[in-house]
Every structure is written in structure tokens, then in C-alpha cells.
Scaffold this motif. Sequence first.
Motif, PDB file in Angstrom:
ATOM      1  N   MET A  14       0.848  -1.185   0.000  1.00  0.00           N
ATOM      2  CA  MET A  14       0.000   0.000   0.000  1.00  0.00           C
ATOM      3  C   MET A  14       0.886   1.238   0.000  1.00  0.00           C
ATOM      4  SD  MET A  14      -2.982   0.822   2.690  1.00  0.00           S
ATOM      5  CE  MET A  14      -4.285   1.879   2.210  1.00  0.00           C
ATOM      6  N   LYS A  15       0.543   2.200  -0.816  1.00  0.00           N
ATOM      7  CA  LYS A  15       1.320   3.428  -0.943  1.00  0.00           C
ATOM      8  C   LYS A  15       1.028   4.384   0.216  1.00  0.00           C
ATOM      9  CE  LYS A  15       2.145   7.202  -4.097  1.00  0.00           C
ATOM     10  NZ  LYS A  15       1.630   7.970  -5.205  1.00  0.00           N
ATOM     11  N   LYS A  16       2.096   4.996   0.756  1.00  0.00           N
ATOM     12  CA  LYS A  16       1.923   5.978   1.830  1.00  0.00           C
ATOM     13  C   LYS A  16       1.442   7.301   1.244  1.00  0.00           C
ATOM     14  CE  LYS A  16       5.984   6.059   3.978  1.00  0.00           C
ATOM     15  NZ  LYS A  16       6.980   6.383   5.001  1.00  0.00           N
ATOM     16  N   ASN A  17       0.564   7.966   1.978  1.00  0.00           N
ATOM     17  CA  ASN A  17       0.143   9.300   1.591  1.00  0.00           C
ATOM     18  C   ASN A  17       0.271  10.196   2.823  1.00  0.00           C
ATOM     19  OD1 ASN A  17      -0.975  11.648   0.638  1.00  0.00           O
ATOM     20  ND2 ASN A  17      -2.627  10.600  -0.466  1.00  0.00           N
ATOM     21  N   THR A  18       1.507  10.589   3.102  1.00  0.00           N
ATOM     22  CA  THR A  18       1.806  11.404   4.270  1.00  0.00           C
ATOM     23  C   THR A  18       1.081  12.741   4.215  1.00  0.00           C
ATOM     24  OG1 THR A  18       3.958  10.334   4.408  1.00  0.00           O
ATOM     25  CG2 THR A  18       3.700  12.381   5.627  1.00  0.00           C
ATOM     26  N   ASP A  19       0.984  13.325   3.021  1.00  0.00           N
ATOM     27  CA  ASP A  19       0.338  14.632   2.889  1.00  0.00           C
ATOM     28  C   ASP A  19      -1.137  14.577   3.268  1.00  0.00           C
ATOM     29  OD1 ASP A  19       2.582  16.202   1.991  1.00  0.00           O
ATOM     30  OD2 ASP A  19       2.474  15.057   0.135  1.00  0.00           O
ATOM     31  N   LEU A  20      -1.819  13.512   2.884  1.00  0.00           N
ATOM     32  CA  LEU A  20      -3.223  13.356   3.274  1.00  0.00           C
ATOM     33  C   LEU A  20      -3.332  13.165   4.790  1.00  0.00           C
ATOM     34  CD1 LEU A  20      -6.181  13.181   2.455  1.00  0.00           C
ATOM     35  CD2 LEU A  20      -5.843  10.722   2.073  1.00  0.00           C
ATOM     36  N   GLY A  21      -2.418  12.409   5.371  1.00  0.00           N
ATOM     37  CA  GLY A  21      -2.403  12.230   6.822  1.00  0.00           C
ATOM     38  C   GLY A  21      -2.192  13.544   7.555  1.00  0.00           C
ATOM     39  N   LEU A  22      -1.302  14.385   7.034  1.00  0.00           N
ATOM     40  CA  LEU A  22      -1.066  15.694   7.647  1.00  0.00           C
ATOM     41  C   LEU A  22      -2.298  16.589   7.526  1.00  0.00           C
ATOM     42  CD1 LEU A  22       2.605  16.356   6.522  1.00  0.00           C
ATOM     43  CD2 LEU A  22       1.792  15.894   8.846  1.00  0.00           C
ATOM     44  N   LEU A  23      -2.987  16.516   6.396  1.00  0.00           N
ATOM     45  CA  LEU A  23      -4.221  17.291   6.231  1.00  0.00           C
ATOM     46  C   LEU A  23      -5.268  16.847   7.247  1.00  0.00           C
ATOM     47  CD1 LEU A  23      -6.010  19.317   4.678  1.00  0.00           C
ATOM     48  CD2 LEU A  23      -6.637  17.410   3.167  1.00  0.00           C
ATOM     49  N   ILE A  24      -5.426  15.539   7.420  1.00  0.00           N
ATOM     50  CA  ILE A  24      -6.395  15.028   8.392  1.00  0.00           C
ATOM     51  C   ILE A  24      -6.019  15.459   9.798  1.00  0.00           C
ATOM     52  CG2 ILE A  24      -7.304  12.913   9.467  1.00  0.00           C
ATOM     53  CD1 ILE A  24      -7.064  11.635   6.601  1.00  0.00           C
ATOM     54  N   LEU A  25      -4.726  15.399  10.136  1.00  0.00           N
ATOM     55  CA  LEU A  25      -4.271  15.841  11.452  1.00  0.00           C
ATOM     56  C   LEU A  25      -4.535  17.324  11.651  1.00  0.00           C
ATOM     57  CD1 LEU A  25      -2.778  15.212  14.117  1.00  0.00           C
ATOM     58  CD2 LEU A  25      -0.641  15.757  12.923  1.00  0.00           C
ATOM     59  N   ARG A  26      -4.232  18.131  10.645  1.00  0.00           N
ATOM     60  CA  ARG A  26      -4.468  19.579  10.744  1.00  0.00           C
ATOM     61  C   ARG A  26      -5.941  19.876  10.966  1.00  0.00           C
ATOM     62  NH1 ARG A  26      -2.375  20.809   5.380  1.00  0.00           N
ATOM     63  NH2 ARG A  26      -4.083  22.293   5.342  1.00  0.00           N
ATOM     64  N   ILE A  27      -6.795  19.270  10.180  1.00  0.00           N
ATOM     65  CA  ILE A  27      -8.237  19.536  10.295  1.00  0.00           C
ATOM     66  C   ILE A  27      -8.778  19.053  11.636  1.00  0.00           C
ATOM     67  CG2 ILE A  27     -10.509  18.900   9.373  1.00  0.00           C
ATOM     68  CD1 ILE A  27      -9.197  18.963   6.568  1.00  0.00           C
ATOM     69  N   THR A  28      -8.313  17.903  12.095  1.00  0.00           N
ATOM     70  CA  THR A  28      -8.810  17.340  13.350  1.00  0.00           C
ATOM     71  C   THR A  28      -8.388  18.175  14.552  1.00  0.00           C
ATOM     72  OG1 THR A  28      -8.756  15.124  12.398  1.00  0.00           O
ATOM     73  CG2 THR A  28      -8.866  15.291  14.803  1.00  0.00           C
ATOM     74  N   ILE A  29      -7.080  18.386  14.707  1.00  0.00           N
ATOM     75  CA  ILE A  29      -6.575  19.102  15.876  1.00  0.00           C
ATOM     76  C   ILE A  29      -7.103  20.540  15.895  1.00  0.00           C
ATOM     77  CG2 ILE A  29      -4.480  20.023  16.972  1.00  0.00           C
ATOM     78  CD1 ILE A  29      -4.785  17.043  17.399  1.00  0.00           C
ATOM     79  N   ALA A  30      -6.936  21.245  14.789  1.00  0.00           N
ATOM     80  CA  ALA A  30      -7.329  22.654  14.748  1.00  0.00           C
ATOM     81  C   ALA A  30      -8.849  22.815  14.678  1.00  0.00           C
ATOM     82  CB  ALA A  30      -6.666  23.336  13.553  1.00  0.00           C
ATOM     83  N   GLY A  31      -9.508  21.949  13.951  1.00  0.00           N
ATOM     84  CA  GLY A  31     -10.964  22.042  13.827  1.00  0.00           C
ATOM     85  C   GLY A  31     -11.672  21.840  15.152  1.00  0.00           C
TER      86      GLY A  31
END
Length: 132
Positions: A1-18
Motif C-alpha cells: 500500500m502506498k503511503k500518503n503522508t500529505d493526506l495524513g497531515l491534512l487530516i491531522l491539521r483539520i482534526t486538531i485545529a478544527g
Amino acid sequence: MKKNTDLGLLILRITIAGLMLFHGVAKLGHLDGIKGMLSGMGLPEFIAYGVFITELIAPLLIIIGYRTKLASLVFFFGMVAALFMAHSNNMFALSKTGGLQIELILLYAFGALTLFFTGSGKYAITSKNSWD
């Protein structure tokens, strides 16, 4: 499975800050308790307005991905200040379910610290500056 670090960072940003935005919005026009706590500590009441930087402005910048590292650092230090100013009595106290009473603050603080070290990823308004 291919890693998608950028998508993970987006999810982290939206979750923590949201999730933090809810705390900031709830404090709009309701700083009396924070002002009272600060004056009880011998600190000036105007510091209470820093809550808006920590809980509204920094999270908005993190969500959109603008100067994410800088906003995350501000957010982290705001959480550390909240921890020591408002929750120092509960530092090692357990909740009814067995977790630390301060675990939410720790999650916010270390999520922000993680974003400080990683940056925003490619799904952000800016990603070329050293503070992104």
C-alpha cells in the motif's frame, strides 16, 4: 500500500485545529472566568485575549495551511500555558474512565508539536516558506 503522508497531515491539521475552534468560538464574549483566574494569579487581565490567538487564529491558519509551523508553535505554547494556568491541579489526576484528566490538552499540544516538526504537507495554501 502506498503511503500518503500529505493526506495524513491534512487530516491531522483539520482534526486538531478544527476541534479547537469549538473551544475558541465558545469563549467569544465569555472571557470573564479567564480574566478572573488571571487576576487571581496577579497577571493582567488583557492576557485573556491571547485565548483568541491560541484557540481561533492559530487553528484557522493550521486548517488552511498557512504558516502551519508558526501557527502550530503558537498553538502548542497556548496549550502549555492553559495546562499550567488552568489545569495544574489536575496534572496527574485520573478521570472516571481511567485516563488523565488533562489528556485532551495533551493531545492538542502534542498534535500541534507534531505539525511544527512536519509542516503542513502539500495540501495547504502555502508550502514553500520555512514556516509552512
